[in-house]
Scaffold this motif. Structure first.
Motif, mmCIF file in Angstrom:
data_model
loop_
_atom_site.group_PDB
_atom_site.id
_atom_site.type_symbol
_atom_site.label_atom_id
_atom_site.label_comp_id
_atom_site.label_asym_id
_atom_site.label_seq_id
_atom_site.Cartn_x
_atom_site.Cartn_y
_atom_site.Cartn_z
ATOM 1 N N TRP A 15 0.831 -1.206 0.000
ATOM 2 C CA TRP A 15 0.000 0.000 0.000
ATOM 3 C C TRP A 15 0.866 1.257 0.000
ATOM 4 O O TRP A 15 0.364 2.358 0.222
ATOM 5 N N ASN A 17 2.432 3.049 -2.351
ATOM 6 C CA ASN A 17 2.271 4.070 -3.387
ATOM 7 C C ASN A 17 0.795 4.428 -3.509
ATOM 8 O O ASN A 17 0.010 3.690 -4.099
ATOM 9 N N ILE A 18 0.413 5.585 -2.973
ATOM 10 C CA ILE A 18 -1.001 5.980 -2.974
ATOM 11 C C ILE A 18 -1.503 6.351 -4.368
ATOM 12 O O ILE A 18 -2.702 6.453 -4.589
ATOM 13 N N ASP A 19 -0.582 6.530 -5.314
ATOM 14 C CA ASP A 19 -0.980 6.865 -6.680
ATOM 15 C C ASP A 19 -1.406 5.637 -7.498
ATOM 16 O O ASP A 19 -1.998 5.783 -8.558
ATOM 17 N N LEU A 20 -1.086 4.448 -6.995
ATOM 18 C CA LEU A 20 -1.462 3.228 -7.717
ATOM 19 C C LEU A 20 -2.934 2.898 -7.501
ATOM 20 O O LEU A 20 -3.461 3.055 -6.402
ATOM 21 N N SER A 21 -3.573 2.411 -8.545
ATOM 22 C CA SER A 21 -4.952 1.937 -8.398
ATOM 23 C C SER A 21 -4.930 0.627 -7.620
ATOM 24 O O SER A 21 -3.897 -0.046 -7.537
ATOM 25 N N ASP A 24 -3.591 -2.276 -9.565
ATOM 26 C CA ASP A 24 -2.161 -2.297 -9.873
ATOM 27 C C ASP A 24 -1.242 -2.468 -8.667
ATOM 28 O O ASP A 24 -0.019 -2.412 -8.808
ATOM 29 N N ARG A 25 -1.823 -2.679 -7.479
ATOM 30 C CA ARG A 25 -0.973 -2.847 -6.297
ATOM 31 C C ARG A 25 -0.161 -4.142 -6.384
ATOM 32 O O ARG A 25 -0.720 -5.203 -6.624
#
Length: 165
Positions: A15, A17-21, A24-25
């Motif tokens: 978790w 990268n908060i920019d990833l959907s 896509d995690r």
């Protein structure tokens, strides 16, 4: 021949990268350790895999790849409808699978997988943890015959389970 379905929840995801959907995690460090460990446990149980079916979400796909590698399986069948699926959608996928495959490993997500396991075999599982596995056996020759309550729980295993075989 009887059919066996192995439900595998994806490994622990990252978790950071908060920019990833959500889709896509990737797996985090623990997820990358647990997935091959669980594949090895499965091999040690003597379970055979004829077909791997997975959600195309990155964390499920990565978990499935660890199992495919452990079993020397070259191909993974990706089913978009497994991602964020409820029990109805999961049953639809299962009922459509090739009857030539008697032992299928399906990789996906909660809460759908826990609900699906409980619906298929009245397993009474509260939660399938990340990298957890549930093996369900069915007395049929056809995946199309699988429906609510027709399965029998063979085992439920997960990384922190101290009762593993």
């Amino acid at each position: 021949m009887a059919k066996q379905l192995l439900l595998v929840r994806h490994g622990k995801s990252d978790w950071g990268n908060i920019d990833l959907s959500d889709f896509d995690r990737p797996l985090n460090k623990r997820g990358k350790e647990n997935a091959p460990e669980m594949a090895e446990r499965l091999i040690n149980r003597g379970f055979k895999i004829d077909l791997i079916v997975s959600s195309p979400a990155k964390r499920a796909k990565s978990t499935a790849k660890y199992f495919a590698e452990a079993y020397n399986i070259d191909q993974i069948q990706f089913e978009e409808s497994i991602y964020e699926a409820n029990t109805t959608a999961l049953l639809k996928v299962l009922n459509s699978l090739n009857n030539g495959a008697d032992h299928i490993a399906m990789f996906g997500h909660n809460p759908g997988f826990t609900d699906f396991a409980n619906e298929l075999c009245n397993a009474d599982i509260y939660n399938i943890p990340t990298a957890g596995m549930v093996l369900i056996s069915f007395p049929f020759d056809s995946w199309q015959m699988v429906s609510k309550g027709t399965g029998e729980l063979v085992f439920f295993d997960y990384p922190k389970n101290s009762d593993e075989v």
